[in-house]
Design a protein around this motif. Structure first.
Motif, PDB file in Angstrom:
ATOM      1  N   ALA B 311       0.843  -1.207   0.000  1.00  0.00           N
ATOM      2  CA  ALA B 311       0.000   0.000   0.000  1.00  0.00           C
ATOM      3  C   ALA B 311       0.876   1.254   0.000  1.00  0.00           C
ATOM      4  CB  ALA B 311      -0.929  -0.012   1.216  1.00  0.00           C
ATOM      5  N   LEU B 312       1.922   1.239   0.806  1.00  0.00           N
ATOM      6  CA  LEU B 312       2.785   2.422   0.865  1.00  0.00           C
ATOM      7  C   LEU B 312       3.627   2.575  -0.406  1.00  0.00           C
ATOM      8  CD1 LEU B 312       1.781   2.526   3.760  1.00  0.00           C
ATOM      9  CD2 LEU B 312       4.077   3.156   4.463  1.00  0.00           C
ATOM     10  N   ALA B 313       4.119   1.464  -0.924  1.00  0.00           N
ATOM     11  CA  ALA B 313       4.904   1.528  -2.161  1.00  0.00           C
ATOM     12  C   ALA B 313       4.049   2.081  -3.298  1.00  0.00           C
ATOM     13  CB  ALA B 313       5.446   0.141  -2.521  1.00  0.00           C
ATOM     14  N   ALA B 314       2.776   1.683  -3.332  1.00  0.00           N
ATOM     15  CA  ALA B 314       1.884   2.139  -4.409  1.00  0.00           C
ATOM     16  C   ALA B 314       1.778   3.661  -4.428  1.00  0.00           C
ATOM     17  CB  ALA B 314       0.501   1.507  -4.252  1.00  0.00           C
ATOM     18  N   GLN B 315       1.770   4.271  -3.240  1.00  0.00           N
ATOM     19  CA  GLN B 315       1.686   5.737  -3.172  1.00  0.00           C
ATOM     20  C   GLN B 315       2.885   6.388  -3.867  1.00  0.00           C
ATOM     21  OE1 GLN B 315      -0.877   7.601  -1.917  1.00  0.00           O
ATOM     22  NE2 GLN B 315      -1.988   5.703  -1.531  1.00  0.00           N
ATOM     23  N   LYS B 316       4.058   5.820  -3.651  1.00  0.00           N
ATOM     24  CA  LYS B 316       5.254   6.398  -4.277  1.00  0.00           C
ATOM     25  C   LYS B 316       5.283   6.074  -5.780  1.00  0.00           C
ATOM     26  CE  LYS B 316       9.326   8.314  -4.655  1.00  0.00           C
ATOM     27  NZ  LYS B 316       9.570   9.763  -4.502  1.00  0.00           N
TER      28      LYS B 316
END
Lengths: 106, 345
Positions: B311-316
């Motif tokens: 989820a966090l990687a997707a934001q970047k």
């Protein structure tokens, strides 16, 4: 607690304390014993916690279940005293158990 | 010359973490291609423990490995990822800059991707065949020892020794018996974990004299210039015997290896890929590592940690794919725009 001794392929022995009810694999991983990989985390699904039981201990440790035999088919260099460490539950009767780890797990 | 597949995000690994990353990326309008070396979706969940229960997936008191994968596939259906199974990523070349990354990735099946970002969700690494403990087996791997059957024709008219007791060993024994000159199946015990139906068929062939079954383990290979002529074996009572053959197929299951990713120039730590804990980006901007393959202070190898990391990687990833977009954070429960993407609004 029970003492379990692991002897690696090169002959180095390491003794660790294992809690009754836990498995020999868990005792190895908890104490960072080299030679035990346990890729699957103890699900009897990978055969990378393969050990050889020292002859004196074979009777006390017992024979593998049929599910474990099936997994041992996938282990490296299987011998008559082969077991998977994740399927051996520690109890006080096994205090002093000595197992050897194979040259490699996979 | 194959066509280059252009994609916003290339996900390596079709395990639970790679699959959920498809979902998180999809909500941000980022479509992904997913590569996996196995012939099926699901990674370790499907390969190692499809029927074993998992007890620590939030909201599921118990779910089997395969059950979790089936549910994830349902969950990511709206985002229609393209899967490239049976393929392993091999070479990677950076074509972009740290602020506008672009990578060219080639698989071992010669599929070529041009991806703006890469999410490595490769778990314990790529599944590769285990090799039996026979000295100098590598010498014969070019011409005589195979760990998989790519073309049945390779074995036509040859004397084939198949080793193992699982489904792969039994299935190929049955399939190659009519094609090969002679098939010998060898297993360390006279019990087989393969499907009972296959075992019965194999025993019938042995009774009819159409193939041989030997109980024992291979100890030595003999031949010349990488061409196998004979396999020396030991039975369980220490007796020795030889099997004459010019092809050998050992089936000892799979193990996990990091594989060619190790040569991509990423910082590595004990076969794991260090990632930051804000974006789960590796030492190369635009390449992310999520799930069991990454490491950072406090890392736990749990499926749920991999979901969070995705989820966090997707934001970047969104920052790279849509650099000019004004980012607003939304919930699937309340956002009609997210619900439209999910096909429920």
């Amino acid at each position: 607690m029970a003492k379990i001794q692991f002897i690696d392929f090169g002959g180095t022995a390491r003794t660790v304390e294992a809690e009754p009810g836990s498995t020999v694999m868990e005792a190895a991983i908890k104490n960072g014993v080299p030679g035990i990989e346990a890729e699957c985390g103890g699900a009897c699904a990978c055969a990378t916690c393969h050990v050889y039981i020292e002859p004196d201990w074979q009777e006390k440790v017992g024979a593998p279940s049929s599910m474990e035999e099936d997994m041992l088919d996938f282990a490296y260099d299987v011998r008559p005293n082969s077991r998977l460490a994740c399927q051996i539950t520690v109890n006080t009767d096994l205090d002093g158990l000595t197992v050897r780890t194979p040259e490699k797990q996979a | 010359m194959t066509e280059t597949i252009k994609t916003d995000c290339l996900i390596i690994g079709a395990g639970p973490v790679g699959l959920f990353a498809v979902f998180e990326l999809g909500l941000l309008d980022i479509r992904a291609h997913v590569v996996d070396i196995l012939d099926k979706i699901g990674g370790q969940c499907a390969e190692l423990y499809p029927e074993k229960p998992i007890y620590d997936i939030p909201g599921f008191p118990t779910v089997t490995g395969q059950g979790l994968i089936d549910n994830l596939m349902k969950q990511i259906e709206p985002f229609g990822p393209t899967f490239h199974l049976n393929e392993m990523v091999a070479e990677m070349q950076s074509l972009g800059t740290p602020t506008a990354p672009l990578f060219r990735v080639k698989t071992n099946a010669d599929t070529i991707f041009e991806a703006k970002t890469i999410l490595i969700a490769a778990g314990g690494g790529s599944f590769q065949p285990k090799k039996p403990p026979i000295p100098e087996i590598e010498t014969y791997e070019r011409e005589s020892v195979y760990y998989a059957v790519r073309k049945i024709e390779t074995f036509r008219g040859r004397s084939v020794l198949i080793v193992g007791g699982g489904d792969s060993a039994l299935d190929w024994t049955l399939n190659l018996a009519p094609v090969a000159k002679r098939v010998t199946l060898m297993h360390r015990r006279d019990d087989f974990r393969a499907a009972p139906h296959s075992v019965e068929q194999m025993r019938a062939l042995v009774r009819d004299g159409a193939m041989d079954l030997r109980i024992g383990q291979a100890t030595k290979l003999e031949g010349q210039n990488g061409r196998l002529e004979k396999v020396l074996c030991r039975d369980n009572d220490g007796g020795e015997f030889a099997v004459e053959c010019d092809a050998m197929l050992p089936f000892f299951g799979l193990t996990m290896k990091l594989g060619p990713i190790a040569d991509w120039g990423l910082s590595l730590h004990e076969n794991l890929i260090p990632a930051d804990t804000e974006k789960f980006e590796t030492s190369v901007p635009g390449i992310f590592a999520i799930g069991d393959i990454n490491t950072y202070p406090g890392k736990l190898k749990l499926i749920l940690s991999g979901f969070h990391e995705g989820a966090l990687a997707a934001q970047k990833v969104q920052r790279y794919v849509y650099p000019d977009r004004r980012v607003t954070f939304q919930y699937t429960t309340s956002s009609t725009s997210l619900q439209k993407k999910l096909g429920v609004a």
